[in-house]
Design a protein around this motif. Structure first.
Motif, PDB file in Angstrom:
ATOM      1  N   UNK A 100     -44.472 -96.527  65.812  1.00 14.02           N
ATOM      2  CA  UNK A 100     -43.347 -96.276  66.712  1.00 14.02           C
ATOM      3  C   UNK A 100     -42.751 -94.894  66.462  1.00 14.02           C
ATOM      4  N   UNK A 101     -42.833 -94.418  65.228  1.00 15.24           N
ATOM      5  CA  UNK A 101     -42.408 -93.037  64.960  1.00 15.24           C
ATOM      6  C   UNK A 101     -43.266 -92.069  65.763  1.00 15.24           C
ATOM      7  N   UNK A 102     -44.563 -92.383  65.899  1.00 15.33           N
ATOM      8  CA  UNK A 102     -45.449 -91.560  66.717  1.00 15.33           C
ATOM      9  C   UNK A 102     -45.031 -91.606  68.184  1.00 15.33           C
ATOM     10  N   UNK A 103     -44.624 -92.779  68.657  1.00 15.92           N
ATOM     11  CA  UNK A 103     -44.148 -92.914  70.037  1.00 15.92           C
ATOM     12  C   UNK A 103     -42.919 -92.040  70.259  1.00 15.92           C
ATOM     13  N   UNK A 104     -41.972 -92.095  69.326  1.00 16.32           N
ATOM     14  CA  UNK A 104     -40.752 -91.304  69.452  1.00 16.32           C
ATOM     15  C   UNK A 104     -41.062 -89.806  69.404  1.00 16.32           C
ATOM     16  N   UNK A 105     -42.015 -89.436  68.560  1.00 11.34           N
ATOM     17  CA  UNK A 105     -42.416 -88.034  68.515  1.00 11.34           C
ATOM     18  C   UNK A 105     -43.026 -87.573  69.824  1.00 11.34           C
ATOM     19  N   UNK A 106     -43.825 -88.440  70.425  1.00 17.90           N
ATOM     20  CA  UNK A 106     -44.440 -88.090  71.699  1.00 17.90           C
ATOM     21  C   UNK A 106     -43.402 -88.028  72.813  1.00 17.90           C
ATOM     22  N   UNK A 107     -42.401 -88.905  72.748  1.00 14.14           N
ATOM     23  CA  UNK A 107     -41.316 -88.842  73.725  1.00 14.14           C
ATOM     24  C   UNK A 107     -40.570 -87.516  73.616  1.00 14.14           C
ATOM     25  N   UNK A 108     -40.284 -87.108  72.401  1.00 10.56           N
ATOM     26  CA  UNK A 108     -39.548 -85.854  72.213  1.00 10.56           C
ATOM     27  C   UNK A 108     -40.378 -84.667  72.672  1.00 10.56           C
ATOM     28  N   UNK A 109     -41.678 -84.699  72.424  1.00  7.75           N
ATOM     29  CA  UNK A 109     -42.546 -83.631  72.902  1.00  7.75           C
ATOM     30  C   UNK A 109     -42.506 -83.541  74.419  1.00  7.75           C
ATOM     31  N   UNK A 110     -42.554 -84.704  75.074  1.00  5.36           N
ATOM     32  CA  UNK A 110     -42.513 -84.713  76.532  1.00  5.36           C
ATOM     33  C   UNK A 110     -41.225 -84.117  77.067  1.00  5.36           C
ATOM     34  N   UNK A 111     -40.100 -84.472  76.441  1.00  6.35           N
ATOM     35  CA  UNK A 111     -38.815 -83.925  76.879  1.00  6.35           C
ATOM     36  C   UNK A 111     -38.732 -82.428  76.582  1.00  6.35           C
ATOM     37  N   UNK A 112     -39.296 -82.000  75.457  1.00  5.18           N
ATOM     38  CA  UNK A 112     -39.303 -80.570  75.129  1.00  5.18           C
ATOM     39  C   UNK A 112     -40.088 -79.758  76.150  1.00  5.18           C
ATOM     40  N   UNK A 113     -41.129 -80.369  76.710  1.00  7.97           N
ATOM     41  CA  UNK A 113     -41.956 -79.664  77.695  1.00  7.97           C
ATOM     42  C   UNK A 113     -41.365 -79.714  79.101  1.00  7.97           C
ATOM     43  N   UNK A 114     -40.185 -80.318  79.247  1.00 10.50           N
ATOM     44  CA  UNK A 114     -39.506 -80.326  80.536  1.00 10.50           C
ATOM     45  C   UNK A 114     -39.708 -81.569  81.371  1.00 10.50           C
ATOM     46  N   UNK A 115     -40.343 -82.578  80.821  1.00  9.92           N
ATOM     47  CA  UNK A 115     -40.568 -83.801  81.583  1.00  9.92           C
ATOM     48  C   UNK A 115     -39.342 -84.706  81.548  1.00  9.92           C
ATOM     49  N   UNK A 116     -39.260 -85.561  82.565  1.00  9.09           N
ATOM     50  CA  UNK A 116     -38.202 -86.555  82.575  1.00  9.09           C
ATOM     51  C   UNK A 116     -38.532 -87.660  81.574  1.00  9.09           C
ATOM     52  N   UNK A 117     -37.510 -88.372  81.127  1.00 11.87           N
ATOM     53  CA  UNK A 117     -37.717 -89.428  80.136  1.00 11.87           C
ATOM     54  C   UNK A 117     -38.632 -90.521  80.673  1.00 11.87           C
ATOM     55  N   UNK A 118     -38.483 -90.898  81.936  1.00 11.56           N
ATOM     56  CA  UNK A 118     -39.321 -91.954  82.513  1.00 11.56           C
ATOM     57  C   UNK A 118     -40.790 -91.545  82.499  1.00 11.56           C
ATOM     58  N   UNK A 119     -41.068 -90.274  82.765  1.00 12.55           N
ATOM     59  CA  UNK A 119     -42.463 -89.799  82.735  1.00 12.55           C
ATOM     60  C   UNK A 119     -42.977 -89.768  81.303  1.00 12.55           C
ATOM     61  N   UNK A 120     -42.128 -89.334  80.367  1.00 14.32           N
ATOM     62  CA  UNK A 120     -42.525 -89.319  78.958  1.00 14.32           C
ATOM     63  C   UNK A 120     -42.807 -90.734  78.455  1.00 14.32           C
TER      64      UNK A 120
END
Length: 407
Positions: A100-120
């Motif tokens: 789940x830490x990996x999931x959270x890291x991937x979510x943060x990466x998605x948001x850093x790249x400009x994606x919306x949370x739902x897409x991440x």
């Protein structure tokens, strides 16, 4: 994509370490620089793959409980005014589950790249379509914190229902397994011993005894065939249930089973009513609500009916008319839907329907063992009677014959 471990320093000079999934080291460096981290060392993470698809042997996967508590934590942090990136970073650092830490890291990466949370959330492959749809609604309405709270309540209800059902079937499952083990031991060891004794008297045996001995002899001689048939049947049924047609027929049959069918039906409808009410309250359009809720009910037959209802609403029919045509709702529920449409409070009345069904399901699940226990007792008594008659009738006949000879 490969997993990379990195070391760097943030804007305050604090040493930062972590894992990232990226195409190459340059992509990792770009990602770190965009987050205000100056990279010091980047290398391939050997044996510590960050990708969600590369879990180490024995490592626990992301569970529903992880997502449930994540929802609660996100609600608390967002309500307190913590920025979402900072919230994800803090949750990742405090997570005790590497997956789940990996999931959270991937979510943060998605948001850093400009994606919306739902897409991440979609990119992680962990969250359900219903969860993602609710988060998207929260993004559009600016009520993301409230959406996380409602998702937590929804997932908590699902967890409680699973726990109650698991507790209710634990005792019957144990009894059935014990009966199966007893039958196997009797067939393989007990009856063959009696068969040798009966064979010495060369007497005609009762029909029940001959049947038991014949079945036992077949089991002893062809045990491998019996085992192969059982395994083949289990694999075949499991494969059939994974097919759309098999899943549809099984889910429909579950609703018609004696004793438990009515409870399964109420639990499924309670799940639908709660999820549909949550969707409408959050601002999701009716047709889209039908689409996402159909994936939550966990029953292909009910999901097909909901899809038919969605098509009816798209054609201009009312929810009441499509619900009546589906023939899965009780007259009382239909009346509640009618009142809800007339008053404009469909979501509120559906929540009352959900709570009513949940109370009934909770009561029936609590008494499920009491309803199944008499059936198990009758089956166990029948098994004991069959074995007793098969074993003791020949002994009774032989004893009577010997007494007549002596007389």
């Amino acid at each position: 994509m490969a997993g990379y471990s990195y070391r760097g320093r943030d804007a305050r000079g604090v040493l930062v370490e972590g894992l990232l999934d990226a195409l190459n080291e340059a992509a990792v460096a770009d990602n770190l620089m965009s987050r205000g981290i100056t990279p010091l060392d980047i290398r391939v993470a050997r044996g510590r793959g960050f990708s969600l698809g590369r879990l180490k042997l024995g490592e626990r996967k992301v569970s529903d409980e992880d997502i449930m508590f994540f929802s609660r934590q996100m609600y608390t942090l967002m309500k307190a005014g913590v920025p979402i990136l900072q919230a994800l970073g803090g949750l990742r650092e405090s997570s005790q589950v590497p997956a789940f830490a990996a999931v959270l890291g991937k979510l943060r990466e998605g948001l850093d790249s400009g994606r919306e949370l739902s897409i991440a959330l979609t990119d992680t492959g962990v969250f359900s379509p219903f969860y993602i749809a609710m988060v998207k609604v929260g993004e559009m309405t600016g009520r993301l914190d409230l959406i996380f709270l409602r998702l937590f309540e929804h997932l908590e209800f699902e967890k409680e229902m699973r726990q109650k059902i698991s507790a209710a079937i634990r005792y019957p499952s144990f009894v059935i397994i014990a009966m199966a083990a007893a039958i196997a031991v009797i067939n393989l060891f007990v009856i063959p011993s009696f068969a040798k004794v009966f064979k010495q008297f060369n007497a005609e045996l009762p029909l029940i005894t001959r049947g038991l001995i014949g079945f036992s002899s077949f089991t002893v001689e062809y045990w491998w065939l019996v085992l192969l048939v059982c395994i083949g049947a289990a694999v075949g049924v499991r494969f059939w249930l994974k097919t759309p047609a098999g899943r549809l027929k099984w889910d429909r049959a579950k609703l018609r089973m004696p004793i438990v069918g009515d409870t399964v039906s109420k639990a499924t409808l309670a799940r639908f009513a709660r999820a549909f009410s949550l969707s409408l309250t959050s601002g999701l359009p009716v047709t889209q609500a039908f689409a996402v809720v159909a994936q939550v009910v966990d029953n292909a037959w009910i999901a097909m009916k909901l899809d038919t209802m969605r098509q009816g609403v798209e054609r201009g029919d009312s929810i009441l008319r499509t619900a009546a045509a589906s023939r899965v709702f009780t007259p009382m529920v239909l009346q509640m839907i009618q009142v809800g449409e007339e008053s404009g409070d469909v979501d509120g009345l559906l929540m009352e329907v959900a709570e009513m069904y949940e109370r009934e399901v909770a009561y029936e699940v609590d008494n499920l063992s009491a309803r199944i226990e008499p059936i198990l007792i009758v089956c166990l008594a029948g098994l004991v009677l069959l074995l007793a008659l098969g074993v003791f009738l020949p002994m009774w006949d032989l004893g009577s014959a010997m007494m007549r000879r002596q007389g």
